[in-house]
Design a protein around this motif. Sequence first.
Motif, PDB file in Angstrom:
ATOM      1  N   MET A   1      51.292  48.013  52.244  1.00  0.00           N
ATOM      2  CA  MET A   1      50.022  47.353  52.455  1.00  0.00           C
ATOM      3  C   MET A   1      50.335  45.875  52.361  1.00  0.00           C
ATOM      4  O   MET A   1      50.983  45.280  51.901  1.00  0.00           O
ATOM      5  CB  MET A   1      49.116  47.560  51.089  1.00  0.00           C
ATOM      6  CG  MET A   1      48.095  46.833  51.309  1.00  0.00           C
ATOM      7  SD  MET A   1      47.026  47.029  49.664  1.00  0.00           S
ATOM      8  CE  MET A   1      45.851  45.793  49.969  1.00  0.00           C
ATOM      9  N   SER A   2      49.655  45.257  53.701  1.00  0.00           N
ATOM     10  CA  SER A   2      49.775  43.627  53.781  1.00  0.00           C
ATOM     11  C   SER A   2      48.707  43.013  52.800  1.00  0.00           C
ATOM     12  O   SER A   2      48.067  43.651  52.135  1.00  0.00           O
ATOM     13  CB  SER A   2      49.385  43.589  55.265  1.00  0.00           C
ATOM     14  OG  SER A   2      48.057  43.871  55.489  1.00  0.00           O
ATOM     15  N   SER A   3      49.053  41.630  52.778  1.00  0.00           N
ATOM     16  CA  SER A   3      48.377  40.775  51.804  1.00  0.00           C
ATOM     17  C   SER A   3      47.354  40.461  52.600  1.00  0.00           C
ATOM     18  O   SER A   3      46.916  39.249  52.497  1.00  0.00           O
ATOM     19  CB  SER A   3      49.389  39.733  51.362  1.00  0.00           C
ATOM     20  OG  SER A   3      49.941  39.273  52.420  1.00  0.00           O
ATOM     21  N   GLY A   4      46.271  41.224  53.234  1.00  0.00           N
ATOM     22  CA  GLY A   4      45.218  40.703  53.863  1.00  0.00           C
ATOM     23  C   GLY A   4      44.098  40.141  53.069  1.00  0.00           C
ATOM     24  O   GLY A   4      43.222  39.620  53.568  1.00  0.00           O
ATOM     25  N   GLY A   5      44.129  40.392  51.840  1.00  0.00           N
ATOM     26  CA  GLY A   5      43.040  40.014  50.998  1.00  0.00           C
ATOM     27  C   GLY A   5      42.257  41.005  50.479  1.00  0.00           C
ATOM     28  O   GLY A   5      42.472  42.090  50.816  1.00  0.00           O
ATOM     29  N   THR A  51      31.075  43.400  39.063  1.00  0.00           N
ATOM     30  CA  THR A  51      31.642  43.427  40.466  1.00  0.00           C
ATOM     31  C   THR A  51      32.444  42.099  40.713  1.00  0.00           C
ATOM     32  O   THR A  51      33.495  42.208  41.296  1.00  0.00           O
ATOM     33  CB  THR A  51      30.301  43.656  41.560  1.00  0.00           C
ATOM     34  OG1 THR A  51      29.689  44.719  41.226  1.00  0.00           O
ATOM     35  CG2 THR A  51      31.041  43.729  42.919  1.00  0.00           C
ATOM     36  N   ALA A  52      31.954  41.183  40.068  1.00  0.00           N
ATOM     37  CA  ALA A  52      32.700  39.991  40.501  1.00  0.00           C
ATOM     38  C   ALA A  52      34.066  39.608  39.627  1.00  0.00           C
ATOM     39  O   ALA A  52      35.055  39.554  40.304  1.00  0.00           O
ATOM     40  CB  ALA A  52      31.863  38.686  39.930  1.00  0.00           C
ATOM     41  N   ILE A  53      33.983  40.449  38.424  1.00  0.00           N
ATOM     42  CA  ILE A  53      35.292  40.342  37.685  1.00  0.00           C
ATOM     43  C   ILE A  53      36.122  41.561  38.506  1.00  0.00           C
ATOM     44  O   ILE A  53      37.421  41.326  38.783  1.00  0.00           O
ATOM     45  CB  ILE A  53      35.203  41.054  36.354  1.00  0.00           C
ATOM     46  CG1 ILE A  53      34.165  39.860  35.776  1.00  0.00           C
ATOM     47  CG2 ILE A  53      36.447  41.324  35.707  1.00  0.00           C
ATOM     48  CD1 ILE A  53      33.889  40.385  34.217  1.00  0.00           C
ATOM     49  N   ILE A  54      35.542  42.535  39.005  1.00  0.00           N
ATOM     50  CA  ILE A  54      36.595  43.571  39.715  1.00  0.00           C
ATOM     51  C   ILE A  54      37.169  42.958  40.874  1.00  0.00           C
ATOM     52  O   ILE A  54      38.355  43.230  41.376  1.00  0.00           O
ATOM     53  CB  ILE A  54      35.788  44.899  40.009  1.00  0.00           C
ATOM     54  CG1 ILE A  54      35.440  45.557  38.692  1.00  0.00           C
ATOM     55  CG2 ILE A  54      36.445  45.871  41.072  1.00  0.00           C
ATOM     56  CD1 ILE A  54      34.291  46.848  38.950  1.00  0.00           C
ATOM     57  N   ALA A  55      36.181  42.191  41.596  1.00  0.00           N
ATOM     58  CA  ALA A  55      36.653  41.710  42.847  1.00  0.00           C
ATOM     59  C   ALA A  55      37.832  40.825  42.692  1.00  0.00           C
ATOM     60  O   ALA A  55      38.999  40.463  43.589  1.00  0.00           O
ATOM     61  CB  ALA A  55      35.549  40.959  43.787  1.00  0.00           C
ATOM     62  N   VAL A  57      39.951  40.594  40.090  1.00  0.00           N
ATOM     63  CA  VAL A  57      41.241  41.282  39.914  1.00  0.00           C
ATOM     64  C   VAL A  57      41.769  41.776  40.989  1.00  0.00           C
ATOM     65  O   VAL A  57      43.213  41.963  41.330  1.00  0.00           O
ATOM     66  CB  VAL A  57      40.714  42.450  38.766  1.00  0.00           C
ATOM     67  CG1 VAL A  57      42.047  43.345  38.164  1.00  0.00           C
ATOM     68  CG2 VAL A  57      40.285  41.716  37.583  1.00  0.00           C
ATOM     69  N   GLY A  58      40.866  42.483  41.838  1.00  0.00           N
ATOM     70  CA  GLY A  58      41.351  43.131  43.279  1.00  0.00           C
ATOM     71  C   GLY A  58      41.955  42.210  44.043  1.00  0.00           C
ATOM     72  O   GLY A  58      43.155  42.622  44.682  1.00  0.00           O
ATOM     73  N   ALA A  59      41.551  40.936  43.889  1.00  0.00           N
ATOM     74  CA  ALA A  59      42.368  39.971  44.870  1.00  0.00           C
ATOM     75  C   ALA A  59      43.713  39.538  44.209  1.00  0.00           C
ATOM     76  O   ALA A  59      44.613  39.434  45.051  1.00  0.00           O
ATOM     77  CB  ALA A  59      41.434  38.658  44.825  1.00  0.00           C
ATOM     78  N   ILE A  60      43.704  39.610  42.821  1.00  0.00           N
ATOM     79  CA  ILE A  60      45.212  39.254  42.192  1.00  0.00           C
ATOM     80  C   ILE A  60      46.055  40.493  42.515  1.00  0.00           C
ATOM     81  O   ILE A  60      47.173  40.118  42.912  1.00  0.00           O
ATOM     82  CB  ILE A  60      44.766  39.107  40.731  1.00  0.00           C
ATOM     83  CG1 ILE A  60      44.255  38.099  40.551  1.00  0.00           C
ATOM     84  CG2 ILE A  60      46.260  39.109  40.158  1.00  0.00           C
ATOM     85  CD1 ILE A  60      43.803  37.713  38.843  1.00  0.00           C
ATOM     86  N   PHE A  61      45.414  41.645  42.417  1.00  0.00           N
ATOM     87  CA  PHE A  61      46.353  42.995  42.903  1.00  0.00           C
ATOM     88  C   PHE A  61      46.816  42.934  44.254  1.00  0.00           C
ATOM     89  O   PHE A  61      47.840  43.425  44.656  1.00  0.00           O
ATOM     90  CB  PHE A  61      45.648  44.224  42.605  1.00  0.00           C
ATOM     91  CG  PHE A  61      45.382  44.638  41.139  1.00  0.00           C
ATOM     92  CD1 PHE A  61      45.893  43.655  40.098  1.00  0.00           C
ATOM     93  CD2 PHE A  61      44.693  45.671  40.902  1.00  0.00           C
ATOM     94  CE1 PHE A  61      45.783  43.871  38.682  1.00  0.00           C
ATOM     95  CE2 PHE A  61      44.569  45.781  39.190  1.00  0.00           C
ATOM     96  CZ  PHE A  61      45.074  44.936  38.413  1.00  0.00           C
ATOM     97  N   ALA A  62      45.866  42.546  45.151  1.00  0.00           N
ATOM     98  CA  ALA A  62      46.152  42.563  46.642  1.00  0.00           C
ATOM     99  C   ALA A  62      47.357  41.275  46.926  1.00  0.00           C
ATOM    100  O   ALA A  62      47.854  41.672  47.774  1.00  0.00           O
ATOM    101  CB  ALA A  62      44.883  42.184  47.520  1.00  0.00           C
ATOM    102  N   TYR A  63      47.145  40.309  46.258  1.00  0.00           N
ATOM    103  CA  TYR A  63      48.062  39.210  46.460  1.00  0.00           C
ATOM    104  C   TYR A  63      49.495  39.914  46.029  1.00  0.00           C
ATOM    105  O   TYR A  63      50.572  39.658  46.672  1.00  0.00           O
ATOM    106  CB  TYR A  63      47.926  37.888  45.636  1.00  0.00           C
ATOM    107  CG  TYR A  63      48.958  36.989  45.649  1.00  0.00           C
ATOM    108  CD1 TYR A  63      49.248  36.002  46.851  1.00  0.00           C
ATOM    109  CD2 TYR A  63      49.663  37.003  44.546  1.00  0.00           C
ATOM    110  CE1 TYR A  63      50.380  35.256  46.596  1.00  0.00           C
ATOM    111  CE2 TYR A  63      50.714  35.946  44.530  1.00  0.00           C
ATOM    112  CZ  TYR A  63      51.023  35.053  45.323  1.00  0.00           C
ATOM    113  OH  TYR A  63      52.156  34.349  45.409  1.00  0.00           O
ATOM    114  N   MET A  64      49.550  40.477  45.007  1.00  0.00           N
ATOM    115  CA  MET A  64      51.065  41.084  44.266  1.00  0.00           C
ATOM    116  C   MET A  64      51.457  42.133  45.250  1.00  0.00           C
ATOM    117  O   MET A  64      52.639  42.195  45.261  1.00  0.00           O
ATOM    118  CB  MET A  64      50.470  41.487  42.792  1.00  0.00           C
ATOM    119  CG  MET A  64      50.230  40.384  41.768  1.00  0.00           C
ATOM    120  SD  MET A  64      51.377  39.042  41.624  1.00  0.00           S
ATOM    121  CE  MET A  64      52.741  39.941  41.127  1.00  0.00           C
ATOM    122  N   GLY A  65      50.581  43.041  45.692  1.00  0.00           N
ATOM    123  CA  GLY A  65      50.810  43.829  46.683  1.00  0.00           C
ATOM    124  C   GLY A  65      51.560  43.363  47.800  1.00  0.00           C
ATOM    125  O   GLY A  65      52.651  43.847  48.230  1.00  0.00           O
TER     126      GLY A  65
END
Length: 208
Positions: A1-5, A51-55, A57-65
Motif C-alpha cells: 500500500m502506498s502512502s497516499g493518505g 469520525t474525526a478521531i477515526i480519520a 488515527v487512519g491518517a497515522i496508520f496510512a503514514y506508517m504503512g
Amino acid sequence: MSSGGFHVHGPHDHAIEHATQGGHGHEGDAHHGGDDHGGNGSTTSKIAMATAIIATVGAIFAYMGGATQANAGLYKNNAAIKKTEASNQWNYFQSKSTKQSLAELARDLTPGEPDKAKYQAKIDRYEKEKNEIKTAAEKLEADAKQWDEQSDQQMHQHHRWAQATTVLQVAIALAAIALLTRKKWLEYGMFGVAGIGVAVGALAFLHI
C-alpha cells in the motif's frame, strides 16, 4: 500500500452537513419536536467527533504503512548490494584457488629444492588470502540474509498497517450511512469496526 493518505470521502461530509442543518438550520421548526432535534444533534455530534478521531488515527496508520513499505524496499536493496559484494568475494576466492593449484603443480614439477620452497611460500600466501576472503564473503552473505529478514518484517508490518487503514475506512463509511439513515445499529457497527481497526493497528505496532 502506498502512502497516499487517508481520506474522508464526500458522503460523510454531506451527511454531517445535512444532519446539522436538520438539527439547527430551520427556525420554523424551533417550536416543534425540540427534544427530537436535540437528540439528533447529540447523535450527530457524537458520530462526527468519532469520525474525526477515526480519520486522524487512519491518517497515522496510512503514514506508517507507507513508511514501512519504503523501509522494506530500502532493506531489500541493501540485501542485493551485499549479495553482489559476496559474489565478488567468492569470485576472488576462486581466483586465488586457481593460482594456488597452479603453484602446487609447479612445486611438484620443479626438481630443485630452492624453487620448491619459493612455490611453497606462494601456496602458503594464497591459502592465507583465501581464508581471509572466505571470512569476508561469509560475513557479507550473513549481512545480506539479515537485510532480507528485516525487509520481510517491514513488509509484514506494512500489510498490517494497510489492513488497519482499510478497516478504519469502512468504519467511516458506516458513520456516513448512520448519519443519513439514523440507524442505531449502524452507529454501533461503526464503533465496533473502528475498534477492530485500532486492534489491527496495535498488532502492526507490536510487529505481530
